[in-house]
Write a protein that holds these residues in place. Structure first.
Motif, PDB file in Angstrom:
ATOM      1  N   LEU A 199      34.052  54.803  49.317  1.00  0.00           N
ATOM      2  CA  LEU A 199      34.345  53.636  48.478  1.00  0.00           C
ATOM      3  C   LEU A 199      33.125  53.274  47.631  1.00  0.00           C
ATOM      4  CD1 LEU A 199      36.294  51.328  50.970  1.00  0.00           C
ATOM      5  CD2 LEU A 199      37.253  52.758  49.142  1.00  0.00           C
ATOM      6  N   GLN A 200      31.941  53.316  48.233  1.00  0.00           N
ATOM      7  CA  GLN A 200      30.719  53.032  47.477  1.00  0.00           C
ATOM      8  C   GLN A 200      30.585  53.999  46.299  1.00  0.00           C
ATOM      9  OE1 GLN A 200      28.084  53.255  50.984  1.00  0.00           O
ATOM     10  NE2 GLN A 200      27.234  51.293  50.318  1.00  0.00           N
ATOM     11  N   ARG A 201      30.837  55.262  46.542  1.00  0.00           N
ATOM     12  CA  ARG A 201      30.732  56.260  45.463  1.00  0.00           C
ATOM     13  C   ARG A 201      31.766  56.012  44.371  1.00  0.00           C
ATOM     14  NH1 ARG A 201      29.717  59.464  50.264  1.00  0.00           N
ATOM     15  NH2 ARG A 201      27.531  60.137  50.205  1.00  0.00           N
ATOM     16  N   THR A 202      32.969  55.652  44.773  1.00  0.00           N
ATOM     17  CA  THR A 202      34.021  55.380  43.789  1.00  0.00           C
ATOM     18  C   THR A 202      33.678  54.147  42.964  1.00  0.00           C
ATOM     19  OG1 THR A 202      35.656  56.402  45.247  1.00  0.00           O
ATOM     20  CG2 THR A 202      36.503  55.023  43.472  1.00  0.00           C
ATOM     21  N   LEU A 203      33.009  53.180  43.575  1.00  0.00           N
ATOM     22  CA  LEU A 203      32.600  51.997  42.818  1.00  0.00           C
ATOM     23  C   LEU A 203      31.582  52.353  41.724  1.00  0.00           C
ATOM     24  CD1 LEU A 203      32.483  49.295  45.626  1.00  0.00           C
ATOM     25  CD2 LEU A 203      34.116  49.465  43.734  1.00  0.00           C
ATOM     26  N   TYR A 204      30.751  53.368  41.965  1.00  0.00           N
ATOM     27  CA  TYR A 204      29.859  53.844  40.894  1.00  0.00           C
ATOM     28  C   TYR A 204      30.670  54.378  39.725  1.00  0.00           C
ATOM     29  CZ  TYR A 204      25.259  53.424  43.058  1.00  0.00           C
ATOM     30  OH  TYR A 204      24.097  52.933  43.583  1.00  0.00           O
ATOM     31  N   LEU A 205      31.735  55.096  40.021  1.00  0.00           N
ATOM     32  CA  LEU A 205      32.605  55.599  38.951  1.00  0.00           C
ATOM     33  C   LEU A 205      33.245  54.441  38.189  1.00  0.00           C
ATOM     34  CD1 LEU A 205      34.409  58.530  40.827  1.00  0.00           C
ATOM     35  CD2 LEU A 205      32.425  58.664  39.282  1.00  0.00           C
ATOM     36  N   LEU A 206      33.672  53.422  38.928  1.00  0.00           N
ATOM     37  CA  LEU A 206      34.269  52.245  38.296  1.00  0.00           C
ATOM     38  C   LEU A 206      33.271  51.570  37.367  1.00  0.00           C
ATOM     39  CD1 LEU A 206      36.631  50.251  38.026  1.00  0.00           C
ATOM     40  CD2 LEU A 206      35.720  49.063  40.050  1.00  0.00           C
ATOM     41  N   GLU A 207      32.035  51.423  37.827  1.00  0.00           N
ATOM     42  CA  GLU A 207      31.002  50.828  36.963  1.00  0.00           C
ATOM     43  C   GLU A 207      30.835  51.650  35.687  1.00  0.00           C
ATOM     44  OE1 GLU A 207      27.932  48.631  40.011  1.00  0.00           O
ATOM     45  OE2 GLU A 207      27.792  50.802  39.831  1.00  0.00           O
ATOM     46  N   GLY A 208      30.836  52.966  35.817  1.00  0.00           N
ATOM     47  CA  GLY A 208      30.719  53.827  34.644  1.00  0.00           C
ATOM     48  C   GLY A 208      31.868  53.636  33.676  1.00  0.00           C
ATOM     49  N   ASP A 209      33.078  53.484  34.209  1.00  0.00           N
ATOM     50  CA  ASP A 209      34.241  53.262  33.343  1.00  0.00           C
ATOM     51  C   ASP A 209      34.130  51.939  32.599  1.00  0.00           C
ATOM     52  OD1 ASP A 209      35.290  55.661  34.176  1.00  0.00           O
ATOM     53  OD2 ASP A 209      37.002  54.796  35.246  1.00  0.00           O
ATOM     54  N   ILE A 210      33.471  50.971  33.199  1.00  0.00           N
ATOM     55  CA  ILE A 210      33.302  49.665  32.554  1.00  0.00           C
ATOM     56  C   ILE A 210      32.290  49.745  31.419  1.00  0.00           C
ATOM     57  CG2 ILE A 210      32.412  47.314  32.913  1.00  0.00           C
ATOM     58  CD1 ILE A 210      33.653  47.530  35.777  1.00  0.00           C
ATOM     59  N   VAL A 211      31.202  50.486  31.629  1.00  0.00           N
ATOM     60  CA  VAL A 211      30.126  50.479  30.628  1.00  0.00           C
ATOM     61  C   VAL A 211      30.249  51.567  29.572  1.00  0.00           C
ATOM     62  CG1 VAL A 211      28.501  49.358  32.183  1.00  0.00           C
ATOM     63  CG2 VAL A 211      28.498  51.837  32.022  1.00  0.00           C
ATOM     64  N   VAL A 212      30.991  52.621  29.848  1.00  0.00           N
ATOM     65  CA  VAL A 212      31.116  53.721  28.874  1.00  0.00           C
ATOM     66  C   VAL A 212      32.525  53.681  28.287  1.00  0.00           C
ATOM     67  CG1 VAL A 212      30.999  56.207  28.505  1.00  0.00           C
ATOM     68  CG2 VAL A 212      29.459  55.121  30.162  1.00  0.00           C
ATOM     69  N   LYS A 213      32.610  53.363  27.016  1.00  0.00           N
ATOM     70  CA  LYS A 213      33.914  53.277  26.356  1.00  0.00           C
ATOM     71  C   LYS A 213      34.642  54.625  26.413  1.00  0.00           C
ATOM     72  CE  LYS A 213      32.689  49.598  23.108  1.00  0.00           C
ATOM     73  NZ  LYS A 213      33.071  48.561  24.006  1.00  0.00           N
ATOM     74  N   ARG A 214      35.936  54.524  26.595  1.00  0.00           N
ATOM     75  CA  ARG A 214      36.848  55.675  26.632  1.00  0.00           C
ATOM     76  C   ARG A 214      36.571  56.635  27.788  1.00  0.00           C
ATOM     77  NH1 ARG A 214      35.919  54.247  21.638  1.00  0.00           N
ATOM     78  NH2 ARG A 214      34.266  55.699  21.196  1.00  0.00           N
TER      79      ARG A 214
END
Length: 178
Positions: free
Chosen positions: A64-79
Motif C-alpha cells: 500500500l505504501q508503494r502504491t501511494l507513491y504511484l498515486l502521488e506521482g499521478d497527482i503531480v505529473v499531468k496525464r
C-alpha cells in the motif's frame, strides 16, 4: 551523488512542484501530497507495532505504501495514470475476501481493539482526510477518476484491515452502543 536533504528553497514558505513552478506550501496539490505522505508514514508506525498475530499484514501494508507513491506521482505529473481501475478492483476484491472471513457487521463500531487494529483505524482517518483534500484538489486540477476511487476504496480497505487485525488478535470489535 548523495541526495541533499535540505535545499533552503522552502525558507520563504514556497516549494517547487515537479514542473519547476514555485508555489506556497499550502498549495492544494502540495497539501494533498503531504496528507498522502502522512498516511504512508503512519503505515510505517502500523508496521512497527504489528502484533505477532498480525505480522502477515506487513507485506500488504508495504505494498500500500508503494502504491501511494504511484498515486502521488499521478497527482503531480499531468496525464500520468499509474493508478487505474485495476488497483481499485484489487482493493474491492481484498475487501470482499477479508469481509468473508469476519463476523457480520451489524452495527457501527468504535475504532480500537488491539494495538494493530487501533493503529489501522487511525490510518483510515488519515486516508479519509487525504481523500477530502484530494476531492478539493480535483475541482481545480482534474485528476484521473481512478485516483479518487482508489483513495476512497483504500479507506474502506483499511477499515476492514482493522477489523481483520482484531480478528487475528482474538479481539472483538467494540460496538458503538452500550
Amino acid at each position: 551523488m548523495t541526495l541533499k536533504i535540505y535545499t533552503k528553497t522552502g525558507d520563504q514558505g514556497l516549494t517547487k512542484q515537479v514542473t519547476g513552478k514555485m508555489v506556497p506550501k499550502y498549495d492544494l496539490q502540495i497539501a494533498t501530497i503531504g496528507e498522502i505522505d502522512e498516511l504512508q508514514s503512519y503505515f510505517g508506525v502500523v508496521i512497527a507495532n504489528l502484533s505477532n498475530n498480525c505480522s502477515q499484514l506487513q507485506e500488504l501494508i508495504q505494498n500500500l505504501q508503494r502504491t501511494l507513491y504511484l498515486l502521488e506521482g499521478d497527482i503531480v505529473v499531468k496525464r500520468r495514470s499509474k493508478i487505474t481501475l485495476k488497483e481499485v478492483k484489487e482493493l474491492e476484491q481484498e475487501i470482499d475476501r477479508l469481509t468473508s472471513l469476519l463476523p457480520a457487521l451489524t452495527e457501527f463500531i468504535l475504532p480500537g481493539g488491539s494495538i494493530t487494529a487501533a493503529n489501522l483505524h487511525y490510518a483510515r482517518t488519515i486516508a479519509r482526510r487525504a481523500e477530502r483534500t484530494m476531492v478539493q484538489l480535483n475541482e481545480e486540477q482534474k485528476l484521473a477518476p481512478a485516483c479518487l476511487q482508489y483513495l476512497n476504496r483504500l479507506s474502506d480497505y483499511i477499515f476492514v484491515l482493522g477489523r481483520y487485525a482484531n480478528f487475528l488478535d482474538g479481539k472483538q470489535d467494540i460496538p458503538s452502543k452500550q
